[in-house]
Design an enzyme around this catalytic site. Structure first.
Site, PDB file in Angstrom:
ATOM      1  N   ARG A   4       0.843  -1.196   0.000  1.00  0.00           N
ATOM      2  CA  ARG A   4       0.000   0.000   0.000  1.00  0.00           C
ATOM      3  C   ARG A   4       0.876   1.242   0.000  1.00  0.00           C
ATOM      4  O   ARG A   4       2.051   1.219   0.382  1.00  0.00           O
ATOM      5  CB  ARG A   4      -0.930   0.024   1.201  1.00  0.00           C
ATOM      6  CG  ARG A   4      -0.210   0.107   2.556  1.00  0.00           C
ATOM      7  CD  ARG A   4      -0.081   1.537   3.058  1.00  0.00           C
ATOM      8  NE  ARG A   4       0.744   1.609   4.265  1.00  0.00           N
ATOM      9  CZ  ARG A   4       2.033   1.927   4.264  1.00  0.00           C
ATOM     10  NH1 ARG A   4       2.650   2.176   3.127  1.00  0.00           N
ATOM     11  NH2 ARG A   4       2.716   1.989   5.400  1.00  0.00           N
TER      12      ARG A   4
ATOM     13  N   ASP B  43      -2.141  -0.843   7.572  1.00  0.00           N
ATOM     14  CA  ASP B  43      -1.539  -1.602   6.479  1.00  0.00           C
ATOM     15  C   ASP B  43      -2.300  -2.890   6.200  1.00  0.00           C
ATOM     16  O   ASP B  43      -2.559  -3.250   5.047  1.00  0.00           O
ATOM     17  CB  ASP B  43      -0.084  -1.930   6.802  1.00  0.00           C
ATOM     18  CG  ASP B  43       0.779  -0.690   6.955  1.00  0.00           C
ATOM     19  OD1 ASP B  43       0.309   0.408   6.593  1.00  0.00           O
ATOM     20  OD2 ASP B  43       1.918  -0.820   7.430  1.00  0.00           O
TER      21      ASP B  43
ATOM     22  N   GLY C 122      11.472  -2.996   2.859  1.00  0.00           N
ATOM     23  CA  GLY C 122      11.950  -1.835   3.597  1.00  0.00           C
ATOM     24  C   GLY C 122      11.731  -0.524   2.878  1.00  0.00           C
ATOM     25  O   GLY C 122      12.417   0.453   3.150  1.00  0.00           O
TER      26      GLY C 122
ATOM     27  N   ASP D 223      -2.245   6.118  12.833  1.00  0.00           N
ATOM     28  CA  ASP D 223      -3.046   4.898  12.995  1.00  0.00           C
ATOM     29  C   ASP D 223      -2.940   4.330  14.401  1.00  0.00           C
ATOM     30  O   ASP D 223      -3.948   3.948  15.004  1.00  0.00           O
ATOM     31  CB  ASP D 223      -2.697   3.850  11.938  1.00  0.00           C
ATOM     32  CG  ASP D 223      -1.231   3.446  11.903  1.00  0.00           C
ATOM     33  OD1 ASP D 223      -0.394   4.163  12.499  1.00  0.00           O
ATOM     34  OD2 ASP D 223      -0.925   2.421  11.268  1.00  0.00           O
TER      35      ASP D 223
ATOM     36  N   TYR E 149      10.639   3.817  15.779  1.00  0.00           N
ATOM     37  CA  TYR E 149       9.177   3.694  15.669  1.00  0.00           C
ATOM     38  C   TYR E 149       8.542   3.466  17.037  1.00  0.00           C
ATOM     39  O   TYR E 149       7.589   4.157  17.417  1.00  0.00           O
ATOM     40  CB  TYR E 149       8.852   2.538  14.717  1.00  0.00           C
ATOM     41  CG  TYR E 149       7.394   2.344  14.402  1.00  0.00           C
ATOM     42  CD1 TYR E 149       6.845   2.814  13.216  1.00  0.00           C
ATOM     43  CD2 TYR E 149       6.547   1.667  15.277  1.00  0.00           C
ATOM     44  CE1 TYR E 149       5.506   2.616  12.913  1.00  0.00           C
ATOM     45  CE2 TYR E 149       5.216   1.465  14.987  1.00  0.00           C
ATOM     46  CZ  TYR E 149       4.700   1.944  13.801  1.00  0.00           C
ATOM     47  OH  TYR E 149       3.372   1.757  13.513  1.00  0.00           O
TER      48      TYR E 149
ATOM     49  N   SER F  42       5.626  -4.035   2.756  1.00  0.00           N
ATOM     50  CA  SER F  42       5.914  -5.409   2.331  1.00  0.00           C
ATOM     51  C   SER F  42       5.553  -6.394   3.432  1.00  0.00           C
ATOM     52  O   SER F  42       5.146  -7.538   3.155  1.00  0.00           O
ATOM     53  CB  SER F  42       7.388  -5.544   1.948  1.00  0.00           C
ATOM     54  OG  SER F  42       8.228  -5.184   3.034  1.00  0.00           O
TER      55      SER F  42
END
Length: 393
Positions: free
Chosen positions: A37, A186, A136, A46, A236, A141
C-alpha cells in the site's frame, strides 16, 4: 523512465516454477496474492486511533502452495536475499504451542500469522512466496506478506471470513513475532483495497469509507529512495511511547481525542519533544479528514498543499524523515504540474508519494533524478484490489 510493475500472472508463474523445483510437484493447489500500500496522507496517526488515507497497490505478494502430509511446513522465497536463508521449515505442534520467532526474520511474519490464525488446528503445507513489493521501502511489504499468508491459510482451513478480524490477527502477528507495534492501517487496506478508490480508515472504529481516485486525472508517482528502513530497529516504538506519554498528560485514552487548544494548555508541563510529537499527530489527523474531502471534490491543489504540510510536520515535528526523502520531495515540488509530495510510511528511508498532472511525469522523474544524491526507482500507480484468490490455470 518509470519502472514497470510486474504482472501478477508473472509472479504466479515464477512461484509455480520454484514450487516444482523445490517440491517436485507439477502444480500447487492454491494461489493467492495481497497488495502493498501507499499512504496518501495520515502518517503515524493509525496507532493513535486517528484517520489514515491509504490505497492498495498493484505491487503484490503472491503465495502458491499445497497441503502437506502431517504438520510440517516448508516455505521458499523466489527472490534470493543476500542476508537471510531463502527457505525455512518448521513443524506445527499438535498442542497448538507457540511458534518461536527466530532466523530468518522474514519467517517470523509467517509464524506470527499461523500463531494467530482464527481456525485451528492448521494442517502442514508447502508454499512459495514471490513479491514485487520493495522490502523496507515504506510500501508495507510486511503487511502484504502477512495478509497473503493469511489468505492462503483461509483456502486450506476456512476461518469464517471476517475481514476486520483477519486484519487484527495479522496486526497481532507483527506485534508478537516481528516486534513492531504497528497500527492497523496496512493490514486493513491490503485486505479491503478497491480499484479506483483510496480508503479513509477510522483507526478507532475500523470503519472504512471509499474515496474515489479515478484515472485519468492526476497521477500518483511513487519514488523509492532505495534507502531501506527497519521499523523494528528504528525509533518507531519510541515515537509510539512518546504519543502515549502525551495522551496520558492530556488525560486522554489516545491523541485522537485531543485538540491543539488542549495541548497548548499543558505545554508548560510537557517536554518539548513530547509536545512536538503530539502536535504532529493532532494536526495530521485533522489534515487527513480535510484531504479526503478535498479528494472527493477533485480539489487537487488543496490536497497537494495538505501533502506538503504533512511532510513538513513529519520532518520537523515528528522527526522521521531523512535527507534523502527531503531531497526527493523538494525536487518534486520544483516541477510545474506537481500538486504535492510527501514521505510515506514509517520514515527513516523508503518512499515518497507525489500527486501530479500526467503531462508532468517525465519532467518530474528527470528532475528528481538530477537532484537526488542516490539512485531512486519510480513507479506510476493507481488504486488496486485487495487480497484475493488467483487462478492457477
Amino acid at each position: 523512465m518509470a519502472a514497470s510493475v510486474p504482472a501478477v500472472s508473472d509472479l504466479v508463474a515464477a512461484a509455480r516454477r520454484q514450487f516444482t523445483r523445490s517440491f517436485g510437484e507439477e502444480t500447487p493447489q492454491v494461489a493467492v496474492c495481497a497488495p502493498g500500500r501507499v499512504n496518501l496522507i495520515g502518517e503515524h496517526t493509525d496507532y493513535n486511533q486517528g484517520f489514515v488515507l491509504p490505497m492498495a497497490l498493484p505491487l503484490v505478494t503472491v503465495v502458491v502452495g499445497s497441503l502437506n502430509l502431517g504438520q510440517d511446513v516448508t516455505i521458499v522465497t523466489v527472490a534470493e536475499d543476500a542476508d537471510e536463508p531463502r527457505e525455512v521449515s518448521f513443524s506445527l505442534a499438535g498442542d497448538n504451542s507457540a511458534l518461536t520467532p527466530g532466523v530468518p526474520r522474514w519467517a517470523n511474519y509467517v509464524k506470527g500469522v499461523i500463531q494467530h490464525y482464527r481456525a485451528s488446528p492448521l494442517p502442514g503445507f508447502r508454499a512459495v512466496v514471490a513479491s514485487s513489493v520493495p522490502l523496507g521501502g515504506g510500501l508495507s511489504s510486511s503487511a502484504s506478506l502477512e495478509v497473503a499468508i493469511y489468505t492462503f491459510l483461509q483456502q486450506l482451513k476456512p476461518d469464517g471470513g471476517d475481514n476486520v478480524a483477519k486484519a487484527l490477527s495479522c496486526q497481532k502477528a507483527e506485534h508478537t513475532h516481528a516486534g513492531v507495534p504497528c497500527g492497523i492501517m496496512d493490514q486493513l487496506v491490503s485486505i479491503l483495497g478497491k480499484e479506483g478508490q483510496a480508503l479513509l480508515i477510522d483507526c478507532r472504529s475500523l470503519e472504512v469509507s471509499p474515496v474515489p481516485l479515478v484515472l485519468p486525472g492526476p497521477l500518483i508517482l511513487i519514488t523509492n529512495s532505495n534507502l531501506k528502513h527497519s521499523l523494528a530497529n528504528s525509533e518507531y516504538a519510541k515515537r509510539r511511547q512518546q504519543c502515549e506519554e502525551a495522551a496520558t498528560a492530556l488525560g486522554k485514552k489516545s491523541l485522537r481525542d485531543a485538540t491543539m487548544k488542549e495541548l497548548e494548555e499543558v505545554k508548560s508541563r510537557l517536554d518539548d519533544v513530547i509536545f512536538r510529537r503530539a502536535r504532529h499527530v493532532i494536526e495530521e489527523t485533522e489534515r487527513t479528514l480535510q484531504a479526503a474531502e478535498a479528494l472527493r471534490r477533485g480539489a487537487y491543489k488543496e490536497f497537494g498543499r495538505l501533502m506538503v504540510e504533512s511532510h513538513n510536520s513529519l520532518r520537523d515535528l515528528y522527526e522521521v524523515s531523512c535527507r534523502e526523502l527531503d531531497q526527493l520531495v523538494s525536487a518534486a515540488l520544483e516541477v510545474d504540474g506537481v500538486f504535492g509530495s510527501r514521505m510515506t510510511g514509517g520514515g527513516f528511508g523508503g518512499c515518497t508519494v507525489t500527486l501530479l498532472e500526467a503531462h508532468s511525469v517525465d519532467k518530474a522523474i528527470l528532475h528528481m533524478q538530477e537532484r537526488f544524491s542516490g539512485t531512486a526507482t519510480f513507479f506510476i500507480t493507481s488504486p488496486s484490489e485487495g487480497a484475493r484468490v488467483l487462478p492457477l490455470s
